[in-house]
Design a protein around this motif. Sequence first.
Motif, mmCIF file in Angstrom:
data_model
loop_
_atom_site.group_PDB
_atom_site.id
_atom_site.type_symbol
_atom_site.label_atom_id
_atom_site.label_comp_id
_atom_site.label_asym_id
_atom_site.label_seq_id
_atom_site.Cartn_x
_atom_site.Cartn_y
_atom_site.Cartn_z
ATOM 1 N N PHE A 1 -6.606 -22.823 -2.956
ATOM 2 C CA PHE A 1 -5.622 -23.437 -3.844
ATOM 3 C C PHE A 1 -4.359 -23.869 -3.095
ATOM 4 C CE2 PHE A 1 -7.512 -20.640 -7.382
ATOM 5 C CZ PHE A 1 -8.337 -21.662 -7.829
ATOM 6 N N GLY A 2 -4.200 -23.384 -1.886
ATOM 7 C CA GLY A 2 -3.055 -23.818 -1.087
ATOM 8 C C GLY A 2 -1.729 -23.372 -1.647
ATOM 9 N N LEU A 3 -0.889 -24.311 -2.006
ATOM 10 C CA LEU A 3 0.496 -24.025 -2.354
ATOM 11 C C LEU A 3 0.691 -23.359 -3.713
ATOM 12 C CD1 LEU A 3 2.074 -27.314 -0.977
ATOM 13 C CD2 LEU A 3 2.362 -25.021 -0.030
ATOM 14 N N SER A 4 -0.340 -23.318 -4.551
ATOM 15 C CA SER A 4 -0.166 -22.735 -5.893
ATOM 16 C C SER A 4 -1.323 -21.826 -6.272
ATOM 17 C CB SER A 4 -0.029 -23.837 -6.958
ATOM 18 O OG SER A 4 1.029 -24.704 -6.678
ATOM 19 N N SER A 5 -1.227 -20.554 -5.895
ATOM 20 C CA SER A 5 -2.202 -19.594 -6.427
ATOM 21 C C SER A 5 -1.935 -19.423 -7.915
ATOM 22 C CB SER A 5 -2.086 -18.250 -5.704
ATOM 23 O OG SER A 5 -2.558 -18.362 -4.396
ATOM 24 N N SER A 6 -0.684 -19.100 -8.234
ATOM 25 C CA SER A 6 -0.191 -19.084 -9.612
ATOM 26 C C SER A 6 -1.206 -18.528 -10.606
ATOM 27 C CB SER A 6 0.266 -20.494 -9.990
ATOM 28 O OG SER A 6 0.931 -20.521 -11.217
ATOM 29 N N HIS A 7 -1.767 -19.388 -11.440
ATOM 30 C CA HIS A 7 -2.710 -19.000 -12.490
ATOM 31 C C HIS A 7 -4.006 -19.795 -12.389
ATOM 32 C CE1 HIS A 7 -0.372 -22.495 -13.711
ATOM 33 N NE2 HIS A 7 -1.414 -22.863 -14.422
ATOM 34 N N LEU A 8 -4.248 -20.430 -11.216
ATOM 35 C CA LEU A 8 -5.339 -21.398 -11.121
ATOM 36 C C LEU A 8 -6.719 -20.762 -11.191
ATOM 37 C CD1 LEU A 8 -3.971 -24.078 -8.652
ATOM 38 C CD2 LEU A 8 -3.479 -23.663 -11.063
ATOM 39 N N ASN B 1 -4.518 -32.504 3.723
ATOM 40 C CA ASN B 1 -3.139 -32.113 4.042
ATOM 41 C C ASN B 1 -2.637 -30.926 3.214
ATOM 42 O OD1 ASN B 1 -2.551 -34.157 6.040
ATOM 43 N ND2 ASN B 1 -2.642 -35.634 4.374
ATOM 44 N N MET B 2 -3.457 -30.437 2.295
ATOM 45 C CA MET B 2 -3.067 -29.238 1.550
ATOM 46 C C MET B 2 -3.125 -28.035 2.479
ATOM 47 S SD MET B 2 -2.192 -27.655 -1.289
ATOM 48 C CE MET B 2 -2.612 -28.682 -2.718
ATOM 49 N N PRO B 3 -2.015 -27.299 2.657
ATOM 50 C CA PRO B 3 -2.047 -26.110 3.515
ATOM 51 C C PRO B 3 -3.021 -25.065 2.976
ATOM 52 C CG PRO B 3 0.204 -26.702 2.931
ATOM 53 C CD PRO B 3 -0.695 -27.519 2.058
ATOM 54 N N VAL B 4 -3.634 -24.317 3.855
ATOM 55 C CA VAL B 4 -4.475 -23.195 3.452
ATOM 56 C C VAL B 4 -3.597 -21.952 3.446
ATOM 57 C CG1 VAL B 4 -6.421 -21.724 4.083
ATOM 58 C CG2 VAL B 4 -6.597 -24.210 4.338
ATOM 59 N N CYS B 5 -3.404 -21.373 2.269
ATOM 60 C CA CYS B 5 -2.547 -20.190 2.136
ATOM 61 C C CYS B 5 -3.418 -18.974 1.892
ATOM 62 C CB CYS B 5 -1.540 -20.391 1.003
ATOM 63 S SG CYS B 5 -0.393 -21.750 1.315
ATOM 64 N N LEU B 6 -3.340 -18.027 2.797
ATOM 65 C CA LEU B 6 -4.189 -16.844 2.755
ATOM 66 C C LEU B 6 -3.651 -15.837 1.750
ATOM 67 C CD1 LEU B 6 -4.521 -16.525 6.628
ATOM 68 C CD2 LEU B 6 -6.051 -17.738 5.060
ATOM 69 N N PHE C 1 4.376 -24.364 8.202
ATOM 70 C CA PHE C 1 4.588 -22.938 8.478
ATOM 71 C C PHE C 1 3.597 -22.052 7.735
ATOM 72 C CE2 PHE C 1 6.668 -18.849 7.558
ATOM 73 C CZ PHE C 1 6.917 -18.406 8.852
ATOM 74 N N VAL C 2 3.338 -22.352 6.471
ATOM 75 C CA VAL C 2 2.464 -21.467 5.677
ATOM 76 C C VAL C 2 0.989 -21.689 5.963
ATOM 77 C CG1 VAL C 2 4.158 -21.281 3.817
ATOM 78 C CG2 VAL C 2 2.357 -23.021 3.663
ATOM 79 N N ASP C 3 0.621 -22.819 6.539
ATOM 80 C CA ASP C 3 -0.784 -23.159 6.745
ATOM 81 C C ASP C 3 -1.492 -22.155 7.647
ATOM 82 O OD1 ASP C 3 -3.139 -24.733 6.570
ATOM 83 O OD2 ASP C 3 -2.641 -25.731 8.458
ATOM 84 N N ALA C 4 -2.469 -21.438 7.074
ATOM 85 C CA ALA C 4 -3.295 -20.462 7.810
ATOM 86 C C ALA C 4 -2.453 -19.426 8.547
ATOM 87 C CB ALA C 4 -4.230 -21.191 8.773
ATOM 88 N N ASN C 5 -1.281 -19.114 8.018
ATOM 89 C CA ASN C 5 -0.371 -18.159 8.646
ATOM 90 C C ASN C 5 -0.677 -16.756 8.128
ATOM 91 O OD1 ASN C 5 1.814 -16.607 9.504
ATOM 92 N ND2 ASN C 5 3.298 -18.250 9.214
ATOM 93 N N PRO C 6 -1.150 -15.852 8.983
ATOM 94 C CA PRO C 6 -1.509 -14.495 8.534
ATOM 95 C C PRO C 6 -0.343 -13.684 7.976
ATOM 96 C CG PRO C 6 -2.443 -14.963 10.699
ATOM 97 C CD PRO C 6 -1.448 -16.051 10.402
ATOM 98 N N SER C 7 0.892 -14.094 8.307
ATOM 99 C CA SER C 7 2.051 -13.346 7.796
ATOM 100 C C SER C 7 2.438 -13.797 6.393
ATOM 101 C CB SER C 7 3.247 -13.505 8.734
ATOM 102 O OG SER C 7 3.785 -14.816 8.655
ATOM 103 N N ILE C 8 1.768 -14.831 5.885
ATOM 104 C CA ILE C 8 2.036 -15.351 4.548
ATOM 105 C C ILE C 8 0.924 -14.886 3.608
ATOM 106 C CG2 ILE C 8 2.284 -17.448 3.157
ATOM 107 C CD1 ILE C 8 4.574 -17.007 5.088
ATOM 108 N N MET C 9 1.286 -14.454 2.413
ATOM 109 C CA MET C 9 0.296 -13.983 1.442
ATOM 110 C C MET C 9 0.513 -14.664 0.105
ATOM 111 S SD MET C 9 -0.488 -10.118 0.089
ATOM 112 C CE MET C 9 -1.268 -9.869 -1.512
#
Length: 450
Positions: A138-145, A162-167, A288-296
């Motif tokens: 979902f990238g930038l919006s986990s939210s309620h998707l 171009n959607m970042p992958v957010c882990l 910065f957030v793309d595939a960044n292990p320090s981002i959740m």
Amino acid sequence: MDYQAKYQEKLTTAKEAVKVVKSGDWVDYSFCANHPVDLDKALAERMKEDSSLKDLKFRGGIALWQPEVTKLEDAPGRLIWNSIHTTGIERKLINSGICYYVPIRYSEVPRYYRENIKHVDVAFIQVAPMDKHGFFNFGLSSSHLAALCEISDTVVVEVNENMPVCLGGFEVGVHIDDVDMVVESSNRPMAEMPSGKTSEIDEAVAKLIVPEIPNGACLQLGIGGMPNAVGSLIAKSDLKDLGVHTEMYVDSFVDITMAGKITGKRKSIDKGRQVFTFGAGTQKLYDFVDANPSIMAAPVDYVNDIDVIASLDNFISINNTVEVDLFGQVASETGGTRHISGAGGQLDFVLGAYKSKGGKSFICCSSTVPTKDGSLKSRIKPCITEGGIITATRANTQYLVTEYGLVNLKGASTWERAEKIISVCHPDLRDELIEEADKMHIWNRTNKRV
């Protein structure tokens, strides 16, 4: 399992995918940066060609661009846009009679989908490309998707490289098995939402807040000039080992991280990780957030849960407001009956921060706002403007901050809080507010002439 074969079976064009929409359908556009683009354009084109397609009910929120379907000349008679949280774009749609706000605490949205909405006809969601395991992030919006996908009859994903992958730990994507159609987008850059320049007032407020933040604190910042100013000042400060647990991830967090102030080492949960439920900013943030292990990334019913917030010691919540009255009531959603934003997660973080050991909640605003004739209109009023919506009640408000000072209202009696609130309003307006407080029987004769 050959996920690529399934992908190819479900791959179609935007023009074909929107044919699934029928008159009377609820069509969900997901949230913020995940709103569809190509699907929206294709549906708008179909509606132009087929005037019988009508009574469509859309749902979305925090629109970063105006949906094409709302630009149709006959849009007011054929569709309704329902927003979970509004931007300036959606405010204009409200004024044009197309958009209506959904009053709800943001933390409740996943449950609202699963237990109250229960059924969506079509979901259009912009996502990152499928991974080798068959998941679209979902990238930038986990939210309620994830909840949205669960209750939708038809799920159509619009893939954007171009959607970042957010882990994250859970509910950060949808599997190809649960997707009905795949549309490959034109891979346009992600829409940006710059924080904007900070003003002298923003910086004055920031200078009052930052000394209240201890080392190891966990931060939540809202969008706008004041939170951005706080972030800039933190980046230049001597603070260290800060953590992040925030509803919205904004550019300021990138700056603070790059300045070496954020480690997350002292967090009791999600140690070392910056937790958020949706993000919007500039390309700097997206890179910065793309595939960044320090981002959740995580769903909003986790991120905004009051007990989760409270479990993080020294939690610092910083949010803006539109008006405050002499009782300490906070109106952050409207200016009178004029809709501005929404409840969002402000109350969640106000309550959670105060419940946190050593936690602090700050409500910020400029003391005044200029009017068209050049005069100053106070944001601090005897009573909230008629028709105004209360976002945080007087019992919940902790710190109130303007460029004239910082006061703690928690537990203060009506006369004490009136005195404190007036002390941070514009000096030229204090006598008038004192007179009003006296009429409302919340001004004691022993009060100081602030």
